[in-house]
Design a protein around this motif. Sequence first.
Motif, PDB file in Angstrom:
ATOM      1  N   SER A  13      37.124  -1.050  -4.436  1.00  0.00           N
ATOM      2  CA  SER A  13      38.107  -1.845  -5.182  1.00  0.00           C
ATOM      3  C   SER A  13      39.214  -2.355  -4.260  1.00  0.00           C
ATOM      4  CB  SER A  13      38.690  -1.046  -6.347  1.00  0.00           C
ATOM      5  OG  SER A  13      39.324   0.120  -5.887  1.00  0.00           O
ATOM      6  N   LEU A  14      39.615  -1.553  -3.267  1.00  0.00           N
ATOM      7  CA  LEU A  14      40.611  -2.015  -2.303  1.00  0.00           C
ATOM      8  C   LEU A  14      40.035  -3.129  -1.436  1.00  0.00           C
ATOM      9  CD1 LEU A  14      43.499  -1.584  -1.272  1.00  0.00           C
ATOM     10  CD2 LEU A  14      42.561   0.024   0.401  1.00  0.00           C
ATOM     11  N   TYR A  15      38.765  -3.029  -1.088  1.00  0.00           N
ATOM     12  CA  TYR A  15      38.094  -4.078  -0.311  1.00  0.00           C
ATOM     13  C   TYR A  15      38.076  -5.390  -1.107  1.00  0.00           C
ATOM     14  CZ  TYR A  15      34.396  -6.604   2.141  1.00  0.00           C
ATOM     15  OH  TYR A  15      33.673  -7.557   2.821  1.00  0.00           O
ATOM     16  N   ASP A  16      37.732  -5.317  -2.381  1.00  0.00           N
ATOM     17  CA  ASP A  16      37.722  -6.516  -3.221  1.00  0.00           C
ATOM     18  C   ASP A  16      39.112  -7.139  -3.299  1.00  0.00           C
ATOM     19  OD1 ASP A  16      35.017  -6.179  -3.702  1.00  0.00           O
ATOM     20  OD2 ASP A  16      35.312  -5.209  -5.652  1.00  0.00           O
ATOM     21  N   TYR A  17      40.135  -6.322  -3.428  1.00  0.00           N
ATOM     22  CA  TYR A  17      41.506  -6.823  -3.449  1.00  0.00           C
ATOM     23  C   TYR A  17      41.833  -7.513  -2.121  1.00  0.00           C
ATOM     24  CZ  TYR A  17      46.570  -6.889  -3.274  1.00  0.00           C
ATOM     25  OH  TYR A  17      47.866  -7.295  -3.119  1.00  0.00           O
ATOM     26  N   ALA A  18      41.438  -6.903  -0.999  1.00  0.00           N
ATOM     27  CA  ALA A  18      41.723  -7.460   0.325  1.00  0.00           C
ATOM     28  C   ALA A  18      41.012  -8.792   0.531  1.00  0.00           C
ATOM     29  CB  ALA A  18      41.319  -6.467   1.408  1.00  0.00           C
ATOM     30  N   VAL A  19      39.767  -8.890   0.101  1.00  0.00           N
ATOM     31  CA  VAL A  19      39.025 -10.151   0.223  1.00  0.00           C
ATOM     32  C   VAL A  19      39.716 -11.240  -0.594  1.00  0.00           C
ATOM     33  CG1 VAL A  19      36.849 -11.309  -0.356  1.00  0.00           C
ATOM     34  CG2 VAL A  19      36.808  -9.105   0.809  1.00  0.00           C
ATOM     35  N   GLY A  20      40.178 -10.896  -1.790  1.00  0.00           N
ATOM     36  CA  GLY A  20      40.904 -11.857  -2.614  1.00  0.00           C
ATOM     37  C   GLY A  20      42.199 -12.302  -1.947  1.00  0.00           C
ATOM     38  N   ALA A  21      42.905 -11.355  -1.337  1.00  0.00           N
ATOM     39  CA  ALA A  21      44.153 -11.686  -0.648  1.00  0.00           C
ATOM     40  C   ALA A  21      43.882 -12.607   0.533  1.00  0.00           C
ATOM     41  CB  ALA A  21      44.850 -10.407  -0.181  1.00  0.00           C
ATOM     42  N   LEU A  22      42.801 -12.357   1.267  1.00  0.00           N
ATOM     43  CA  LEU A  22      42.445 -13.225   2.392  1.00  0.00           C
ATOM     44  C   LEU A  22      41.968 -14.591   1.908  1.00  0.00           C
ATOM     45  CD1 LEU A  22      40.646 -10.678   4.736  1.00  0.00           C
ATOM     46  CD2 LEU A  22      42.841 -11.809   5.137  1.00  0.00           C
TER      47      LEU A  22
END
Length: 90
Positions: A13-22
Motif C-alpha cells: 500500500s505504501l508502494y502504491d501511494y509512492a507510485v501515485g505521488a511520483l
Amino acid sequence: MAFAKKQYFDENSLYDYAVGALGRRMRTVAELKRLLRGRVPKDEIGATLVELVVLRLKQHKYLNDSSYAALYSALRRDNEKFGPRRVITD
C-alpha cells in the motif's frame, strides 16, 4: 479542523501511494523519503518500509536522481528560456 494523514502499515500500500505521488510530480529520492516518512509509523518498522519501497521503486526504474536532474535541467532550459549558466546554477 485538521485531518490526520492516512498511515500505511504494509509495503504494497505504501508502494502504491509512492507510485501515485511520483505520477503527480517528479521527485528526488530525498523528497520522496520525506513524503513517505509522514505516512508510516515513527518507528523502526516505518523506516524499514520507506527503505523497502524506495529500493523497489529504484529497481523498477521509477526513481532515479541522475535522470531526474537531467530532465529537470532540460525542462528549465527549454521551457523557461534560461541560459546554460542559470540552469547549471539552479
